[in-house]
Write a protein that holds these residues in place. Structure first.
Motif: not given
Length: 70
Positions: A33-37, A43-44, A48-50
């Motif tokens: 899940q961390r990798a997908m986030a 891609s955005a 880092y994921p928010n």
């Protein structure tokens, strides 16, 4: 004035709302899940994921990183 929850403009942002789960029911994101986030954030155009990326990964993916079956 009452807020209408279905209206996206009047609904509070995720970081302004409380966590609906009690502390005992919270679980950490799995590695998948961390990798997908992380991939979604890259891609955005973010490094880092928010919070929104993490919420997406937690609700739309199972612990193996596959889409949840409804």
């Amino acid at each position: 004035m009452r807020k209408i929850l279905n209206d996206p403009k009047s609904r509070p942002k995720p970081w302004q709302r409380g966590n609906p789960r009690p502390a005992a029911a919270r679980v950490r994101l799995s590695d998948a899940q961390r990798a997908m986030a992380r991939d979604r954030a890259r891609s955005a155009g973010r490094r880092y994921p928010n919070l929104v990326d993490n919420m997406w990964a937690a609700t739309s993916l199972d612990a193996d990183g596959r889409p949840k079956q409804v």
